[in-house]
Design a protein around this motif. Structure first.
Motif, PDB file in Angstrom:
ATOM      1  N   VAL A 183       0.834  -1.193   0.000  1.00 36.25           N
ATOM      2  CA  VAL A 183       0.000   0.000   0.000  1.00 36.25           C
ATOM      3  C   VAL A 183       0.875   1.251   0.000  1.00 36.25           C
ATOM      4  CG1 VAL A 183      -1.835   1.286   1.180  1.00 36.25           C
ATOM      5  CG2 VAL A 183      -1.768  -1.211   1.335  1.00 36.25           C
ATOM      6  N   ARG A 184       0.469   2.245  -0.785  1.00 39.78           N
ATOM      7  CA  ARG A 184       1.052   3.579  -0.714  1.00 39.78           C
ATOM      8  C   ARG A 184      -0.093   4.564  -0.551  1.00 39.78           C
ATOM      9  NH1 ARG A 184       6.685   4.935  -2.984  1.00 39.78           N
ATOM     10  NH2 ARG A 184       6.911   3.532  -1.232  1.00 39.78           N
ATOM     11  N   TYR A 185      -0.165   5.202   0.621  1.00 39.37           N
ATOM     12  CA  TYR A 185      -1.205   6.189   0.891  1.00 39.37           C
ATOM     13  C   TYR A 185      -0.791   7.532   0.293  1.00 39.37           C
ATOM     14  CZ  TYR A 185      -2.804   2.736   4.291  1.00 39.37           C
ATOM     15  OH  TYR A 185      -3.236   1.578   4.887  1.00 39.37           O
ATOM     16  N   VAL A 186      -1.721   8.217  -0.346  1.00 44.14           N
ATOM     17  CA  VAL A 186      -1.444   9.521  -0.942  1.00 44.14           C
ATOM     18  C   VAL A 186      -2.584  10.476  -0.618  1.00 44.14           C
ATOM     19  CG1 VAL A 186      -0.053   8.603  -2.844  1.00 44.14           C
ATOM     20  CG2 VAL A 186      -2.512   8.880  -3.146  1.00 44.14           C
ATOM     21  N   VAL A 187      -2.265  11.752  -0.522  1.00 49.83           N
ATOM     22  CA  VAL A 187      -3.283  12.784  -0.350  1.00 49.83           C
ATOM     23  C   VAL A 187      -3.041  13.847  -1.406  1.00 49.83           C
ATOM     24  CG1 VAL A 187      -1.934  14.108   1.349  1.00 49.83           C
ATOM     25  CG2 VAL A 187      -4.438  14.322   1.304  1.00 49.83           C
ATOM     26  N   GLY A 188      -4.120  14.323  -2.020  1.00 47.94           N
ATOM     27  CA  GLY A 188      -3.989  15.238  -3.140  1.00 47.94           C
ATOM     28  C   GLY A 188      -3.687  14.476  -4.417  1.00 47.94           C
ATOM     29  N   TYR A 189      -3.757  15.188  -5.537  1.00 48.30           N
ATOM     30  CA  TYR A 189      -3.517  14.525  -6.821  1.00 48.30           C
ATOM     31  C   TYR A 189      -2.981  15.516  -7.837  1.00 48.30           C
ATOM     32  CZ  TYR A 189      -8.010  16.536  -8.319  1.00 48.30           C
ATOM     33  OH  TYR A 189      -9.029  17.399  -8.638  1.00 48.30           O
ATOM     34  N   SER A 190      -2.617  14.999  -8.983  1.00 50.39           N
ATOM     35  CA  SER A 190      -2.101  15.803 -10.095  1.00 50.39           C
ATOM     36  C   SER A 190      -3.106  15.724 -11.239  1.00 50.39           C
ATOM     37  CB  SER A 190      -0.742  15.262 -10.557  1.00 50.39           C
ATOM     38  OG  SER A 190       0.177  15.223  -9.479  1.00 50.39           O
ATOM     39  N   GLY A 191      -3.490  16.874 -11.768  1.00 50.52           N
ATOM     40  CA  GLY A 191      -4.497  16.885 -12.829  1.00 50.52           C
ATOM     41  C   GLY A 191      -4.094  17.777 -13.991  1.00 50.52           C
ATOM     42  N   TRP A 192      -4.548  17.391 -15.185  1.00 54.17           N
ATOM     43  CA  TRP A 192      -4.305  18.152 -16.412  1.00 54.17           C
ATOM     44  C   TRP A 192      -5.622  18.315 -17.153  1.00 54.17           C
ATOM     45  CZ3 TRP A 192      -1.113  14.543 -14.348  1.00 54.17           C
ATOM     46  CH2 TRP A 192       0.245  14.886 -14.187  1.00 54.17           C
ATOM     47  N   GLY A 193      -5.854  19.484 -17.708  1.00 56.28           N
ATOM     48  CA  GLY A 193      -7.041  19.719 -18.506  1.00 56.28           C
ATOM     49  C   GLY A 193      -6.874  19.189 -19.916  1.00 56.28           C
ATOM     50  N   PRO A 194      -7.885  19.383 -20.772  1.00 55.68           N
ATOM     51  CA  PRO A 194      -7.815  18.897 -22.153  1.00 55.68           C
ATOM     52  C   PRO A 194      -6.573  19.420 -22.870  1.00 55.68           C
ATOM     53  CG  PRO A 194     -10.038  19.618 -21.632  1.00 55.68           C
ATOM     54  CD  PRO A 194      -9.182  20.037 -20.478  1.00 55.68           C
ATOM     55  N   SER A 195      -5.798  18.522 -23.443  1.00 55.78           N
ATOM     56  CA  SER A 195      -4.596  18.818 -24.240  1.00 55.78           C
ATOM     57  C   SER A 195      -3.428  19.386 -23.428  1.00 55.78           C
ATOM     58  CB  SER A 195      -4.917  19.798 -25.381  1.00 55.78           C
ATOM     59  OG  SER A 195      -5.912  19.255 -26.247  1.00 55.78           O
ATOM     60  N   GLN A 196      -3.610  19.588 -22.126  1.00 52.17           N
ATOM     61  CA  GLN A 196      -2.519  20.170 -21.335  1.00 52.17           C
ATOM     62  C   GLN A 196      -1.342  19.210 -21.208  1.00 52.17           C
ATOM     63  OE1 GLN A 196      -3.666  21.376 -17.366  1.00 52.17           O
ATOM     64  NE2 GLN A 196      -1.642  22.223 -16.885  1.00 52.17           N
ATOM     65  N   LEU A 197      -1.610  17.954 -20.866  1.00 52.42           N
ATOM     66  CA  LEU A 197      -0.525  16.986 -20.739  1.00 52.42           C
ATOM     67  C   LEU A 197       0.136  16.738 -22.094  1.00 52.42           C
ATOM     68  CD1 LEU A 197       1.171  15.031 -19.145  1.00 52.42           C
ATOM     69  CD2 LEU A 197      -0.651  13.319 -19.363  1.00 52.42           C
ATOM     70  N   GLU A 198      -0.663  16.702 -23.143  1.00 49.89           N
ATOM     71  CA  GLU A 198      -0.102  16.504 -24.480  1.00 49.89           C
ATOM     72  C   GLU A 198       0.907  17.600 -24.809  1.00 49.89           C
ATOM     73  OE1 GLU A 198      -3.978  14.297 -24.442  1.00 49.89           O
ATOM     74  OE2 GLU A 198      -3.162  16.133 -23.597  1.00 49.89           O
ATOM     75  N   GLY A 199       0.599  18.837 -24.399  1.00 52.16           N
ATOM     76  CA  GLY A 199       1.515  19.940 -24.642  1.00 52.16           C
ATOM     77  C   GLY A 199       2.811  19.789 -23.863  1.00 52.16           C
ATOM     78  N   GLU A 200       2.715  19.334 -22.610  1.00 50.96           N
ATOM     79  CA  GLU A 200       3.913  19.129 -21.797  1.00 50.96           C
ATOM     80  C   GLU A 200       4.768  17.993 -22.351  1.00 50.96           C
ATOM     81  OE1 GLU A 200       2.899  18.711 -17.683  1.00 50.96           O
ATOM     82  OE2 GLU A 200       1.788  20.596 -17.618  1.00 50.96           O
ATOM     83  N   LEU A 201       4.125  16.967 -22.879  1.00 46.15           N
ATOM     84  CA  LEU A 201       4.872  15.871 -23.493  1.00 46.15           C
ATOM     85  C   LEU A 201       5.603  16.357 -24.741  1.00 46.15           C
ATOM     86  CD1 LEU A 201       2.226  13.010 -23.183  1.00 46.15           C
ATOM     87  CD2 LEU A 201       4.375  13.165 -21.911  1.00 46.15           C
ATOM     88  N   ALA A 202       4.922  17.171 -25.546  1.00 48.92           N
ATOM     89  CA  ALA A 202       5.541  17.693 -26.770  1.00 48.92           C
ATOM     90  C   ALA A 202       6.723  18.598 -26.461  1.00 48.92           C
ATOM     91  CB  ALA A 202       4.500  18.444 -27.600  1.00 48.92           C
ATOM     92  N   ASP A 203       6.671  19.275 -25.309  1.00 52.78           N
ATOM     93  CA  ASP A 203       7.753  20.175 -24.907  1.00 52.78           C
ATOM     94  C   ASP A 203       8.913  19.437 -24.245  1.00 52.78           C
ATOM     95  OD1 ASP A 203       6.358  22.341 -25.884  1.00 52.78           O
ATOM     96  OD2 ASP A 203       5.496  22.895 -23.944  1.00 52.78           O
ATOM     97  N   GLY A 204       8.785  18.120 -24.069  1.00 53.26           N
ATOM     98  CA  GLY A 204       9.857  17.338 -23.452  1.00 53.26           C
ATOM     99  C   GLY A 204       9.872  17.398 -21.945  1.00 53.26           C
ATOM    100  N   GLY A 205       8.737  17.738 -21.337  1.00 53.27           N
ATOM    101  CA  GLY A 205       8.686  17.852 -19.885  1.00 53.27           C
ATOM    102  C   GLY A 205       8.685  16.535 -19.152  1.00 53.27           C
ATOM    103  N   TRP A 206       8.258  15.461 -19.828  1.00 54.16           N
ATOM    104  CA  TRP A 206       8.113  14.172 -19.165  1.00 54.16           C
ATOM    105  C   TRP A 206       8.699  13.043 -20.007  1.00 54.16           C
ATOM    106  CZ3 TRP A 206       6.216  14.442 -14.325  1.00 54.16           C
ATOM    107  CH2 TRP A 206       5.396  15.515 -13.973  1.00 54.16           C
ATOM    108  N   LEU A 207       9.263  12.069 -19.321  1.00 60.70           N
ATOM    109  CA  LEU A 207       9.565  10.770 -19.915  1.00 60.70           C
ATOM    110  C   LEU A 207       8.405   9.848 -19.576  1.00 60.70           C
ATOM    111  CD1 LEU A 207      13.298  10.473 -18.748  1.00 60.70           C
ATOM    112  CD2 LEU A 207      12.473  11.203 -21.000  1.00 60.70           C
ATOM    113  N   VAL A 208       8.097   8.915 -20.441  1.00 57.26           N
ATOM    114  CA  VAL A 208       6.943   8.036 -20.245  1.00 57.26           C
ATOM    115  C   VAL A 208       7.383   6.586 -20.346  1.00 57.26           C
ATOM    116  CG1 VAL A 208       4.632   7.413 -21.061  1.00 57.26           C
ATOM    117  CG2 VAL A 208       5.436   9.778 -21.291  1.00 57.26           C
TER     118      VAL A 208
END
Length: 257
Positions: A183-208
């Motif tokens: 188990v890993r307990y977490v509080v709060g979360y991370s959210g992205w609106g429409p196309s927001q994550l896609e933009g961050e991926l295109a900018d090289g912000g994340w490895l997947v």
């Protein structure tokens, strides 16, 4: 131009090019990613509170003793389930205890549990009502004619789901007493609106990379470097498929060409 990947059931690993301080050296487990946006939780940022402390504040009569012999009255039985990680809170030198609550992201939300027990809550990376064979999580259902656990009337098997998630208080308490649960307990979360994550991926912000249960529950001070190493191997393997690279367990010696 290639379409952005569906990150459902994947890890987002913060790259050095991501300038958002909320996600520095973070690893995010993406639970859902659709055209409406994305939702996930950071799995490697421990917070100052323990789940047993939160339960005690909400219900002073709650018995936090372990159900198994040798358990401590100071913990809700999750010590045996997760095992001591040996981590420390950032900058504090304090040991991270097995029921530590992690900070899942900058958006306020309830305490949730990311865990390994199938059938409690929802599968991370799959919609039970809309299993898609193209979903990176590879979710598939199989109904049986025998009764399942009390939280379901039928048994459902999910293929390649890295973990399950729940915010139900009864589920959280049940998980705190199961010796077979990671188990890993977490509080709060991370959210992205429409196309927001896609933009961050295109900018090289994340490895997947596809999420796996072992990494979700591994020591939080090691998982970012481990997954960066994995992504680097995947990139190099694509470029040079005939070359054998060291495994994650072997590590990498930059002095060896």
């Amino acid at each position: 131009m290639n379409a952005s990947p569906n990150c459902t059931g994947c890890f987002l690993i913060a790259s050095p090019y991501l300038h958002d301080g909320n996600f520095f050296r973070s690893v995010v487990l993406i639970i859902r990613h659709t055209h409406e946006g994305a939702f996930g939780v950071v799995i490697n940022r421990p917070g100052p509170q323990r789940f047993s402390e939160v339960i005690a504040m909400s219900d002073p009569s709650w018995n936090v003793g372990s159900k198994s012999e040798g358990g401590s009255a100071e913990s809700p039985g999750i010590d045996e389930a997760a095992g001591a990680s040996g981590d420390s809170l950032p900058g504090s030198g304090e040991e991270i205890l097995p029921d530590q609550i992690y900070l899942g992201g900058p958006v306020n939300g309830p305490v949730m549990a990311i865990h390994s027990i199938a059938g409690i809550g929802d599968p991370c990376g799959a919609d039970p009502g809309d299993a898609n064979e193209n979903d990176p999580a590879g979710a598939k259902t199989q109904l049986h004619d025998h009764p399942a656990e009390p939280w379901g009337s039928m048994s459902i098997q999910w293929a390649d789901v890295p973990a399950w998630v729940t915010a139900d208080e009864d589920h959280l308490r049940l998980l705190s007493r199961r010796d077979d649960a990671k188990v890993r307990y977490v509080v709060g979360y991370s959210g992205w609106g429409p196309s927001q994550l896609e933009g961050e991926l295109a900018d090289g912000g994340w490895l997947v990379t596809p999420a796996d249960g072992e990494s979700i529950f591994s020591p939080s001070d090691q998982v970012w470097e481990k997954l960066v190493h994995r992504c680097g191997q995947e990139i190099l393997q694509d470029l040079t498929p005939d070359v054998t690279f060291p495994s994650e367990q072997q590590g990498f010696d930059p002095g060896v060409n």
